[in-house]
Design an enzyme around this catalytic site. Structure first.
Site, PDB file in Angstrom:
ATOM      1  N   ARG A  65       0.797  -1.227   0.000  1.00 33.83           N
ATOM      2  CA  ARG A  65       0.000   0.000   0.000  1.00 33.83           C
ATOM      3  C   ARG A  65       0.832   1.281   0.000  1.00 33.83           C
ATOM      4  O   ARG A  65       0.471   2.260  -0.624  1.00 33.83           O
ATOM      5  CB  ARG A  65      -0.904  -0.011   1.233  1.00 33.83           C
ATOM      6  CG  ARG A  65      -2.035   0.992   1.144  1.00 33.83           C
ATOM      7  CD  ARG A  65      -3.033   0.737   2.197  1.00 33.83           C
ATOM      8  NE  ARG A  65      -2.498  -0.266   3.115  1.00 33.83           N
ATOM      9  CZ  ARG A  65      -2.914  -0.451   4.343  1.00 33.83           C
ATOM     10  NH1 ARG A  65      -3.868   0.260   4.821  1.00 33.83           N
ATOM     11  NH2 ARG A  65      -2.391  -1.366   5.123  1.00 33.83           N
ATOM     12  N   LYS A 174       0.386 -19.667   5.881  1.00 33.76           N
ATOM     13  CA  LYS A 174      -0.483 -20.065   6.965  1.00 33.76           C
ATOM     14  C   LYS A 174      -0.817 -18.857   7.834  1.00 33.76           C
ATOM     15  O   LYS A 174      -0.082 -17.877   7.745  1.00 33.76           O
ATOM     16  CB  LYS A 174       0.153 -21.177   7.791  1.00 33.76           C
ATOM     17  CG  LYS A 174       1.302 -20.707   8.702  1.00 33.76           C
ATOM     18  CD  LYS A 174       1.792 -21.821   9.532  1.00 33.76           C
ATOM     19  CE  LYS A 174       1.476 -21.667  10.977  1.00 33.76           C
ATOM     20  NZ  LYS A 174       2.329 -20.748  11.722  1.00 33.76           N
ATOM     21  N   ASP A 203       3.812 -24.795   4.326  1.00 44.26           N
ATOM     22  CA  ASP A 203       4.144 -25.088   5.723  1.00 44.26           C
ATOM     23  C   ASP A 203       5.657 -25.167   5.720  1.00 44.26           C
ATOM     24  O   ASP A 203       6.233 -26.124   5.201  1.00 44.26           O
ATOM     25  CB  ASP A 203       3.542 -26.432   6.160  1.00 44.26           C
ATOM     26  CG  ASP A 203       3.876 -26.741   7.613  1.00 44.26           C
ATOM     27  OD1 ASP A 203       5.009 -26.438   8.041  1.00 44.26           O
ATOM     28  OD2 ASP A 203       3.014 -27.272   8.326  1.00 44.26           O
ATOM     29  N   HIS A 204       6.309 -24.150   6.263  1.00 43.38           N
ATOM     30  CA  HIS A 204       7.756 -24.073   6.029  1.00 43.38           C
ATOM     31  C   HIS A 204       8.514 -25.245   6.658  1.00 43.38           C
ATOM     32  O   HIS A 204       9.642 -25.512   6.278  1.00 43.38           O
ATOM     33  CB  HIS A 204       8.316 -22.714   6.466  1.00 43.38           C
ATOM     34  CG  HIS A 204       8.522 -22.568   7.941  1.00 43.38           C
ATOM     35  ND1 HIS A 204       7.516 -22.287   8.809  1.00 43.38           N
ATOM     36  CD2 HIS A 204       9.636 -22.688   8.687  1.00 43.38           C
ATOM     37  CE1 HIS A 204       8.006 -22.211  10.043  1.00 43.38           C
ATOM     38  NE2 HIS A 204       9.295 -22.461  10.002  1.00 43.38           N
ATOM     39  N   LYS A 208      12.294 -27.838   5.442  1.00 47.78           N
ATOM     40  CA  LYS A 208      13.524 -28.060   6.226  1.00 47.78           C
ATOM     41  C   LYS A 208      14.184 -29.358   5.776  1.00 47.78           C
ATOM     42  O   LYS A 208      13.507 -30.372   5.603  1.00 47.78           O
ATOM     43  CB  LYS A 208      13.200 -28.137   7.720  1.00 47.78           C
ATOM     44  CG  LYS A 208      12.757 -26.797   8.305  1.00 47.78           C
ATOM     45  CD  LYS A 208      12.492 -26.932   9.795  1.00 47.78           C
ATOM     46  CE  LYS A 208      11.796 -25.704  10.356  1.00 47.78           C
ATOM     47  NZ  LYS A 208      12.693 -24.630  10.744  1.00 47.78           N
ATOM     48  N   GLU A 242      10.448 -23.850  21.908  1.00 46.05           N
ATOM     49  CA  GLU A 242      11.044 -22.564  21.533  1.00 46.05           C
ATOM     50  C   GLU A 242      11.394 -21.792  22.792  1.00 46.05           C
ATOM     51  O   GLU A 242      10.580 -21.709  23.723  1.00 46.05           O
ATOM     52  CB  GLU A 242      10.056 -21.750  20.690  1.00 46.05           C
ATOM     53  CG  GLU A 242       9.749 -22.399  19.357  1.00 46.05           C
ATOM     54  CD  GLU A 242       8.850 -21.530  18.504  1.00 46.05           C
ATOM     55  OE1 GLU A 242       9.384 -20.827  17.632  1.00 46.05           O
ATOM     56  OE2 GLU A 242       7.630 -21.528  18.730  1.00 46.05           O
ATOM     57  N   ASP A 261      -1.258 -22.377  15.850  1.00 44.53           N
ATOM     58  CA  ASP A 261      -0.015 -21.851  15.286  1.00 44.53           C
ATOM     59  C   ASP A 261       0.978 -22.967  14.953  1.00 44.53           C
ATOM     60  O   ASP A 261       1.713 -22.880  13.972  1.00 44.53           O
ATOM     61  CB  ASP A 261       0.615 -20.879  16.301  1.00 44.53           C
ATOM     62  CG  ASP A 261       1.867 -20.194  15.766  1.00 44.53           C
ATOM     63  OD1 ASP A 261       1.834 -19.754  14.600  1.00 44.53           O
ATOM     64  OD2 ASP A 261       2.864 -20.103  16.506  1.00 44.53           O
ATOM     65  N   HIS A 266       2.713 -27.614  11.679  1.00 37.78           N
ATOM     66  CA  HIS A 266       4.074 -28.168  11.737  1.00 37.78           C
ATOM     67  C   HIS A 266       4.130 -29.529  12.442  1.00 37.78           C
ATOM     68  O   HIS A 266       4.734 -30.471  11.949  1.00 37.78           O
ATOM     69  CB  HIS A 266       5.021 -27.206  12.449  1.00 37.78           C
ATOM     70  CG  HIS A 266       5.008 -25.808  11.902  1.00 37.78           C
ATOM     71  ND1 HIS A 266       4.835 -25.534  10.571  1.00 37.78           N
ATOM     72  CD2 HIS A 266       5.138 -24.600  12.504  1.00 37.78           C
ATOM     73  CE1 HIS A 266       4.878 -24.215  10.375  1.00 37.78           C
ATOM     74  NE2 HIS A 266       5.060 -23.632  11.540  1.00 37.78           N
TER      75      HIS A 266
HETATM   76  C1  BG6 Z   1       5.826 -20.334  12.650  1.00 35.02           C
HETATM   77  C2  BG6 Z   1       5.027 -19.939  13.850  1.00 35.02           C
HETATM   78  O1  BG6 Z   1       5.002 -20.964  11.707  1.00 35.02           O
HETATM   79  O2  BG6 Z   1       6.850 -21.225  13.040  1.00 35.02           O
HETATM   80  C3  BG6 Z   1       5.920 -19.318  14.897  1.00 35.02           C
HETATM   81  O3  BG6 Z   1       4.033 -19.019  13.467  1.00 35.02           O
HETATM   82  C4  BG6 Z   1       7.083 -20.226  15.223  1.00 35.02           C
HETATM   83  O4  BG6 Z   1       5.186 -19.037  16.083  1.00 35.02           O
HETATM   84  C5  BG6 Z   1       7.777 -20.669  13.960  1.00 35.02           C
HETATM   85  O5  BG6 Z   1       7.978 -19.522  16.050  1.00 35.02           O
HETATM   86  C6  BG6 Z   1       8.825 -21.724  14.240  1.00 35.02           C
HETATM   87  O6  BG6 Z   1       9.566 -21.957  13.089  1.00 35.02           O
HETATM   88  P1  BG6 Z   1      11.073 -22.420  13.175  1.00 35.02           P
HETATM   89  O7  BG6 Z   1      11.472 -22.631  11.749  1.00 35.02           O
HETATM   90  O8  BG6 Z   1      11.824 -21.331  13.861  1.00 35.02           O
HETATM   91  O9  BG6 Z   1      11.070 -23.689  13.981  1.00 35.02           O
END
Ligand code: BG6
Length: 520
Positions: A65, A174, A203-204, A208, A242, A261, A266
């Site tokens: 924007r 997501k 979904d990242h 990995k 985490e 989340d 994940h």
């Molecule tokens: C994200 C979540 O999808 O994944 C975050 O929204 C989380 O809350 C993160 O911290 C963790 O990803 P990674 O790659 O650091 O394990």
């Protein structure tokens, strides 16, 4: 080389399904001023550029924007790259070559004229495939996904029926919905303008290396796959812990919570890869079919069982390891009376032939003692004779740990005799570490996923039925919690491993959490 030497040589086996060449195209990022673009997308694209993996020609258009010039956007991204690039220092000359591919398009997501401007830009590109092959990346709020797609369709930028050889795809970040009903609505809204095969739900975790390696490890090694069932496995623990709290993401987290989340996506993805049956081939749909089958075999918890099999928690100020850290309710943009969970531990059973009766314990949380993700396959103990008869529970059962991050690797734990004249047994480990075997290089998840998206390989993206199956497992848990406020026992101090009830959850099955080890 003698015959034996040749046999021992470590040979790479490149799979036939290796990379398809990406065709010239343009990536349009919606949400170009956002955090994800600066932290993940641009650093990933920059590294793909350095590795010569981007198509030629290739353009990136940032859509957002705020009014700014191409150069101002590039300067912002360059500054961010200095902070977020996995390789340092950033090479200014190579950045300039990359930055020449970047352009900015100012526009409001709800303004049809802005999409017409975007179309004008794309149609002006030469050669034509640069403007006609399009990857749209929706790094915006989920409530805006459907609107953006409708505008793209109205401007003729995406078509459900593609016109080969040209293609258009959409990457969706997501969270994908808030529950199964909203995910279904979203799926219906998106598939009005794009075919399922054009939609790439990210979904990242699937990008990995260590998560991809789960399938390689299971299905290219005969010795482990033979052990992968209820005959030998006692239970499985999946931990994604985490150390940081929610930090600046309080606003988002208040809407999400740990269940939405992390668990819905994940953790369930990792569980599916660990437990699924071998696919009939490595084709995308064959792999995704097996994951969906596995998700559908997890026994959904009845709302009445939630209190027994699920533990939720929220962190409060505490010292734990290191300095005093604020509690969740003191974080920015968090309601002072919030009941949002920052920790979840639960037990699922998988009702299929392979896993019947084997508990899968899953946990994740913020503000825990360390950041580490791992899968621990805990094998059954030996019969209660010989050493076990004498040592009792002190004789450790074998375990295989897939360490997903950090200090990526795999460790097998077994017992050995402590050298000496006494008869003493203790656990020892056999370890494989990615860095010592392959060197320090590990591409970021987004590099792999962006490349797959450009090439049109959907294997590492989430299919529609997969998303819905995952929500079907998570929804009853949320229903079980209802609107009940957190009880005192559900709070845990920062730097601890969550509420005590998480230990009781495993103790009821005769088990105990094995926390990931800090590695110096
Ligand atoms: C994200 C979540 O999808 O994944 C975050 O929204 C989380 O809350 C993160 O911290 C963790 O990803 P990674 O790659 O650091 O394990």
């Amino acid at each position: 080389m003698d015959e034996r030497g040749e046999l021992d040589e470590l040979l790479d086996c490149r799979l036939e399904t290796a990379r398809r060449a990406a065709t010239p195209c343009t990536l349009v990022i919606f949400g170009a001023s956002g955090d994800l673009t600066a932290r993940k997308l641009i650093p990933a694209l920059y590294h793909l550029h350095l590795d010569g993996l981007l198509p030629e020609p290739f353009r990136v258009i940032g859509f957002a924007r705020r009014e700014k010039s191409d150069d101002a956007w590039r300067a912002e991204l360059f500054e961010a790259l200095g902070r977020f690039s996995r390789t340092q220092p950033v090479d200014a000359a190579r950045w300039d070559a990359f930055a020449a591919r970047l352009a900015y398009c100012q526009g409001d997501l709800e303004d049809a004229a802005a999409y017409r401007r975007l179309a004008g830009l794309l149609h002006g590109f030469c050669p034509p495939e640069l403007g006609r092959n399009r990857l749209f990346y929706l790094a915006v709020s989920p409530s805006q996904f459907a609107g953006v797609l409708a505008h793209l369709a109205a401007a003729g930028l995406i078509r459900r029926e593609e016109e080969p050889p040209y293609w258009q795809r959409v990457v969706v970040e997501k969270p994908f919905g808030r529950d199964r009903a909203s995910a279904r609505e979203l799926n219906a809204a998106l598939t009005r303008h794009a075919h399922e095969s054009q939609l790439l739900r990210i979904d990242h975790y699937l990008g990995k290396e260590t998560v991809q390696n789960i399938l390689m490890f299971r299905f290219s090694n005969a010795i482990f796959e033979r052990l992968w069932s209820r005959d030998t496995v006692d239970h499985i623990q999946i931990t994604v812990s985490e150390r940081p709290g929610v930090g600046g993401r309080g606003g988002y987290y208040e809407e999400a919570g740990a269940l939405r989340d992390m668990v819905q996506n994940h953790l369930l993805q990792v569980l599916a890869l660990v437990a699924m049956e071998p696919p009939v081939s490595l084709a995308a749909e064959a792999v995704r079919d097996e994951k969906v089958k596995l998700l559908n075999s997890i026994r959904p918890l009845a709302a009445a069982d939630v209190a027994h099999h699920v533990v939720r928690g929220q962190y409060v100020a505490g010292r734990g390891t290191g300095s005093e850290r604020p509690g969740y309710r003191q974080e920015a943009k968090v309601d002072a009376g919030s009941n949002v969970e920052t920790f979840v531990a639960l037990r699922w059973l998988v009702d299929n032939w392979r896993w019947a009766g084997v508990p899968f314990y899953v946990r994740t949380g913020k503000a825990l003692p360390l950041s580490a993700s791992e899968v621990r396959v805990q094998f059954r103990p030996t019969p209660n004779v010989l050493f076990a008869a004498q040592c009792g529970p002190r004789l450790d059962a074998n375990a295989l740990t897939l360490r997903l991050q950090p200090h990526e690797g795999i460790a097998l734990r077994f017992n050995g005799k402590v050298p000496g004249t006494n008869l003493t047994v203790r656990p020892v480990r056999m370890r494989f570490r990615y860095d010592s075997e392959f060197g320090a290089y590990t591409p970021e998840a987004y590099e792999r996923l962006l490349l797959d998206a450009l090439e049109g390989d959907p294997t590492l993206f989430i299919r529609r039925d997969e998303v819905e199956a995952a929500w079907a497992l998570v929804d009853p848990i949320r229903e079980g919690w209802g609107t009940a406020a957190l009880t005192p026992g559900e709070f845990y101090p920062t730097g601890s491993w969550g509420p005590d009830a998480a230990n009781a959850l495993l103790a009821r099955g005769g088990h105990a959490w094995r926390h990931p080890e800090p590695v110096a």
